[in-house]
Design a protein around this motif. Structure first.
Motif, PDB file in Angstrom:
ATOM      1  N   THR A  76      24.379  48.978  48.670  1.00  0.00           N
ATOM      2  CA  THR A  76      24.824  48.641  50.011  1.00  0.00           C
ATOM      3  C   THR A  76      26.286  49.039  50.138  1.00  0.00           C
ATOM      4  O   THR A  76      26.975  49.268  49.141  1.00  0.00           O
ATOM      5  N   ASP A  77      26.744  49.105  51.382  1.00  0.00           N
ATOM      6  CA  ASP A  77      28.141  49.505  51.597  1.00  0.00           C
ATOM      7  C   ASP A  77      29.084  48.589  50.832  1.00  0.00           C
ATOM      8  O   ASP A  77      30.076  49.018  50.283  1.00  0.00           O
ATOM      9  N   PHE A  78      28.722  47.308  50.829  1.00  0.00           N
ATOM     10  CA  PHE A  78      29.596  46.356  50.132  1.00  0.00           C
ATOM     11  C   PHE A  78      29.651  46.671  48.641  1.00  0.00           C
ATOM     12  O   PHE A  78      30.697  46.639  48.024  1.00  0.00           O
ATOM     13  N   GLU A  79      28.462  46.983  48.121  1.00  0.00           N
ATOM     14  CA  GLU A  79      28.426  47.274  46.683  1.00  0.00           C
ATOM     15  C   GLU A  79      29.239  48.522  46.365  1.00  0.00           C
ATOM     16  O   GLU A  79      29.955  48.576  45.381  1.00  0.00           O
ATOM     17  N   LYS A  80      29.129  49.504  47.266  1.00  0.00           N
ATOM     18  CA  LYS A  80      29.891  50.737  47.031  1.00  0.00           C
ATOM     19  C   LYS A  80      31.382  50.454  47.078  1.00  0.00           C
ATOM     20  O   LYS A  80      32.145  50.883  46.237  1.00  0.00           O
ATOM     21  N   ALA A  81      31.786  49.669  48.120  1.00  0.00           N
ATOM     22  CA  ALA A  81      33.214  49.403  48.310  1.00  0.00           C
ATOM     23  C   ALA A  81      33.766  48.611  47.122  1.00  0.00           C
ATOM     24  O   ALA A  81      34.889  48.823  46.695  1.00  0.00           O
ATOM     25  N   GLY A  82      32.946  47.712  46.588  1.00  0.00           N
ATOM     26  CA  GLY A  82      33.437  46.864  45.497  1.00  0.00           C
ATOM     27  C   GLY A  82      33.179  47.482  44.136  1.00  0.00           C
ATOM     28  O   GLY A  82      33.192  46.791  43.133  1.00  0.00           O
ATOM     29  N   GLU A  83      32.912  48.784  44.133  1.00  0.00           N
ATOM     30  CA  GLU A  83      32.519  49.434  42.883  1.00  0.00           C
ATOM     31  C   GLU A  83      33.548  49.158  41.794  1.00  0.00           C
ATOM     32  O   GLU A  83      34.748  49.242  41.997  1.00  0.00           O
ATOM     33  N   ASN A  84      32.976  48.889  40.647  1.00  0.00           N
ATOM     34  CA  ASN A  84      33.773  48.303  39.579  1.00  0.00           C
ATOM     35  C   ASN A  84      34.795  49.226  38.942  1.00  0.00           C
ATOM     36  O   ASN A  84      34.667  50.442  38.944  1.00  0.00           O
ATOM     37  N   THR A  85      35.772  48.581  38.393  1.00  0.00           N
ATOM     38  CA  THR A  85      36.826  49.316  37.715  1.00  0.00           C
ATOM     39  C   THR A  85      36.480  49.461  36.234  1.00  0.00           C
ATOM     40  O   THR A  85      36.824  50.445  35.616  1.00  0.00           O
ATOM     41  N   GLU A  86      35.763  48.481  35.712  1.00  0.00           N
ATOM     42  CA  GLU A  86      35.482  48.481  34.271  1.00  0.00           C
ATOM     43  C   GLU A  86      34.636  49.672  33.876  1.00  0.00           C
ATOM     44  O   GLU A  86      34.792  50.250  32.830  1.00  0.00           O
ATOM     45  N   SER A  87      33.668  49.968  34.749  1.00  0.00           N
ATOM     46  CA  SER A  87      32.811  51.084  34.398  1.00  0.00           C
ATOM     47  C   SER A  87      32.835  52.047  35.571  1.00  0.00           C
ATOM     48  O   SER A  87      32.856  51.637  36.721  1.00  0.00           O
ATOM     49  N   LYS A  88      32.805  53.328  35.283  1.00  0.00           N
ATOM     50  CA  LYS A  88      32.845  54.325  36.357  1.00  0.00           C
ATOM     51  C   LYS A  88      31.468  54.456  37.017  1.00  0.00           C
ATOM     52  O   LYS A  88      31.332  54.994  38.093  1.00  0.00           O
ATOM     53  N   LYS A  89      30.434  53.947  36.349  1.00  0.00           N
ATOM     54  CA  LYS A  89      29.076  54.116  36.882  1.00  0.00           C
ATOM     55  C   LYS A  89      28.869  53.283  38.131  1.00  0.00           C
ATOM     56  O   LYS A  89      29.213  52.102  38.139  1.00  0.00           O
ATOM     57  N   PRO A  90      28.263  53.847  39.182  1.00  0.00           N
ATOM     58  CA  PRO A  90      27.928  53.018  40.347  1.00  0.00           C
ATOM     59  C   PRO A  90      26.949  51.909  39.944  1.00  0.00           C
ATOM     60  O   PRO A  90      26.164  52.101  38.999  1.00  0.00           O
ATOM     61  N   LEU A  91      26.996  50.809  40.684  1.00  0.00           N
ATOM     62  CA  LEU A  91      26.149  49.668  40.347  1.00  0.00           C
ATOM     63  C   LEU A  91      24.677  50.075  40.296  1.00  0.00           C
ATOM     64  O   LEU A  91      23.926  49.672  39.412  1.00  0.00           O
ATOM     65  N   ASN A  92      24.280  50.906  41.279  1.00  0.00           N
ATOM     66  CA  ASN A  92      22.878  51.307  41.354  1.00  0.00           C
ATOM     67  C   ASN A  92      22.428  52.020  40.079  1.00  0.00           C
ATOM     68  O   ASN A  92      21.335  51.808  39.579  1.00  0.00           O
ATOM     69  N   LYS A  93      23.314  52.839  39.546  1.00  0.00           N
ATOM     70  CA  LYS A  93      22.996  53.590  38.322  1.00  0.00           C
ATOM     71  C   LYS A  93      22.897  52.619  37.139  1.00  0.00           C
ATOM     72  O   LYS A  93      21.984  52.708  36.314  1.00  0.00           O
ATOM     73  N   ARG A  94      23.808  51.668  37.100  1.00  0.00           N
ATOM     74  CA  ARG A  94      23.777  50.702  35.991  1.00  0.00           C
ATOM     75  C   ARG A  94      22.490  49.869  36.064  1.00  0.00           C
ATOM     76  O   ARG A  94      21.876  49.539  35.060  1.00  0.00           O
ATOM     77  N   TYR A 139      32.993  40.497  47.045  1.00  0.00           N
ATOM     78  CA  TYR A 139      32.996  41.644  47.969  1.00  0.00           C
ATOM     79  C   TYR A 139      33.675  41.300  49.297  1.00  0.00           C
ATOM     80  O   TYR A 139      33.784  42.142  50.179  1.00  0.00           O
ATOM     81  N   GLY A 140      34.034  40.026  49.477  1.00  0.00           N
ATOM     82  CA  GLY A 140      34.662  39.610  50.733  1.00  0.00           C
ATOM     83  C   GLY A 140      33.650  39.441  51.860  1.00  0.00           C
ATOM     84  O   GLY A 140      33.976  39.551  53.042  1.00  0.00           O
ATOM     85  N   ILE A 141      32.359  39.196  51.511  1.00  0.00           N
ATOM     86  CA  ILE A 141      31.336  39.005  52.543  1.00  0.00           C
ATOM     87  C   ILE A 141      31.347  37.535  52.954  1.00  0.00           C
ATOM     88  O   ILE A 141      31.348  36.657  52.089  1.00  0.00           O
ATOM     89  N   SER A 142      31.341  37.282  54.266  1.00  0.00           N
ATOM     90  CA  SER A 142      31.392  35.884  54.718  1.00  0.00           C
ATOM     91  C   SER A 142      30.075  35.190  54.384  1.00  0.00           C
ATOM     92  O   SER A 142      29.057  35.856  54.140  1.00  0.00           O
ATOM     93  N   GLU A 143      30.096  33.858  54.444  1.00  0.00           N
ATOM     94  CA  GLU A 143      28.907  33.117  53.991  1.00  0.00           C
ATOM     95  C   GLU A 143      27.681  33.332  54.868  1.00  0.00           C
ATOM     96  O   GLU A 143      26.553  33.203  54.403  1.00  0.00           O
ATOM     97  N   GLU A 144      27.920  33.645  56.140  1.00  0.00           N
ATOM     98  CA  GLU A 144      26.754  33.829  57.038  1.00  0.00           C
ATOM     99  C   GLU A 144      26.126  35.206  56.839  1.00  0.00           C
ATOM    100  O   GLU A 144      25.033  35.469  57.324  1.00  0.00           O
TER     101      GLU A 144
END
Ligand code: SAH
Length: 465
Positions: free
Chosen positions: A253-271, A404-409
């Motif tokens: 998701t866009d949020f996942e992409k934006a929050g892509e991790n620093t520890e690993s260069k791999k995108p979350l989806n790939k991991r 990711y900074g997503i609001s609770e709703e």
């Protein structure tokens, strides 16, 4: 029963290429309810007409040769041989199957073009309701012409016949016209010649692709198509109205992409997918089914994996399946690899026998797209019916949304119906294990945060022996 299809314009004999039927040779096909003849009453530069004539044997029908096990579906005296009904749809796909799918090796550009087409149907059983016929065909861009008959000229008080002759004219692709007819002809008739099974939902989704979901009479068409099978109609309405949305479903998701991790260069989806593959291999599975395969990233990884001997992948979205087929390059695969994979349209809401016989089922980022009140059906289908030795489920961890900074709703994706905390996921997993006799190991995938955990949750279920 007669259906004619005419092409007007230039070089209209090309209709022969489009339909894969030679204009100069009449052909006859044997179907289980009778014979189908294809011939061209008219071949010219400016207009060519192909005719499909169905010759149904009413005695066979009454004796139950067709579609029923013991007694015939129909009485000896029936209107079936004379009216345009679901037999016509069956004949269209059997005889013009390639044209229905929009393929034409010799004239592909023509198959992809909107052409001046006209279709005439004799004896459409529409209860004489011409307004309804217009409501159905006009939104698809056709001009509608009808001819009605009085039942018996000697007894005008008997009124009009319930059957009409219909002609529709429009600028459409031939495949569009054929798919419209496939779905809409039996919709007018309430009597279906075959038992309506759950694979009918698949057929409707396939032939209704690109037009049915936005048709103003969508729900009415679907209800009438399934006639008395109301539960299938409801399921189809749900799937068809959601389909457009679902195929937009993003793996990252866009949020996942934006929050892509620093520890690993791999995108979350790939991991996520690497972890899933690792778990599949650890489980020693040879036969794997990818349920809700999306655009087929996992399917492709499985195809390239030597220790996996058989793969099935399905999705409820036609678009998703097309993208999977492209990713796998199905058309150009070697025979060995082609045989290794089965790709099909289905839904996690059906007891589909093609789900059986696999060692491992993967349901990756799919459950959150299902309404919570349908999870029980999903559980029954996967854990109670398909029952593979290993089941791997992944879903977002809602706790991580704060990171990711997503609001609770809000959820990570528009089409997500729910997202769970680690606790909620654990509870669900344990509940499933208790009900269906599995054990589970849950874990997180992606960068771990002390307070929120990891962005993705995974449950690996193993069937108790
Ligand atoms: N598993 C893939 C795709 C995840 S996106 C991946 O990890 O990359 C979610 C997918 O679930 C979409 O493709 C959507 O069409 C599919 N889906 C939603 N409801 C479904 C259902 N009832 N049956 C099968 N697939 C479904």
């Amino acid at each position: 029963m007669l259906l004619t299809i005419s092409l007007k314009g230039k070089n209209t004999q090309d209709l022969g290429y489009l339909l894969h039927k030679n204009p100069y040779r009449a052909q006859c096909f044997d179907l289980n309810f009778g014979k189908v003849y294809v011939f061209y009453p008219e071949v010219g530069d400016e207009k060519t007409t192909a005719a499909l004539l169905l010759d149904i044997n009413p005695v066979d029908l009454a004796r139950g040769k067709v579609g029923s096990e013991k007694d015939g579906l129909f009485d000896y005296v029936n209107d079936r041989p004379y009216v345009c009904s679901s037999f016509m749809s069956t004949a269209i796909v059997r005889v013009f199957g390639t044209a229905v799918s929009g393929k034409c090796a010799k004239r592909q550009e023509l198959a992809d073009s909107k052409l001046d087409l006209e279709a005439s149907i004799s004896m459409l059983p529409c209860m004489g309701d011409i307004e309804f016929v217009k409501e159905i065909f006009e939104p698809l861009g056709y001009e509608v012409y009808t001819k009605s008959y009085v039942l018996d000229e000697c007894f005008p008080e008997w009124g009009q016949s319930p059957y009409i002759n219909l002609t529709i004219k429009g600028k459409v692709k031939l495949s569009e016209l054929l798919n419209h007819l496939y779905v809409l002809i039996p919709m007018f008739d309430r009597q279906k010649h075959y038992y309506v099974g759950s694979d009918e939902i698949e057929k409707l989704i396939k032939h209704g692709e690109g037009w049915l979901s936005t048709h103003p009479c969508r729900n009415k068409i679907i209800r009438r198509y399934f006639s008395v099978c109301k539960s299938y109609a409801n399921e189809a309405i749900k799937i068809i109205s959601e389909n457009e949305l679902q195929y937009e479903a993003e793996q990252n998701t866009d949020f996942e992409k934006a929050g892509e991790n620093t520890e690993s260069k791999k995108p979350l989806n790939k991991r996520r997918l690497d972890t899933v593959l690792e778990k599949i291999l650890e489980s020693g599975s040879n036969r794997v089914i990818d349920m809700g395969c999306g655009d087929g990233k996992l399917t492709k990884m499985l195809l390239d994996e030597k220790s996996i001997s058989k793969i099935a992948a399905f999705d409820v979205s036609v678009q998703a399946l097309k993208r999977t087929a492209e990713r796998l390059r199905l058309d150009t695969l070697s025979d060995v690899k082609r045989k290794k994979v089965d790709l099909f349209l289905s839904s996690l809401m059906y007891l589909d026998d093609r789900f059986k016989g696999y060692d491992c089922a993967c349901i990756i980022e799919v459950i959150e797209h299902l309404d919570l009140n349908r999870l029980r059906t999903f559980e029954n289908v996967v854990f109670g019916y398909a029952m593979p030795k290993t089941v791997i489920v992944t879903t977002p961890n809602i706790e991580y949304n704060k990171y990711y900074g997503i609001s609770e709703e809000q959820l990570r994706h528009n089409d997500h119906r729910f997202e769970w905390t680690r606790n909620e996921f654990d509870n669900w997993c344990r509940n499933v294990c208790g009900k269906f006799g599995y054990t589970v190991k849950t874990d997180g995938i992606g960068d771990f945060n002390e307070s929120f955990g990891s962005p993705t949750q995974i449950g690996v279920f193993t069937k108790c022996v």
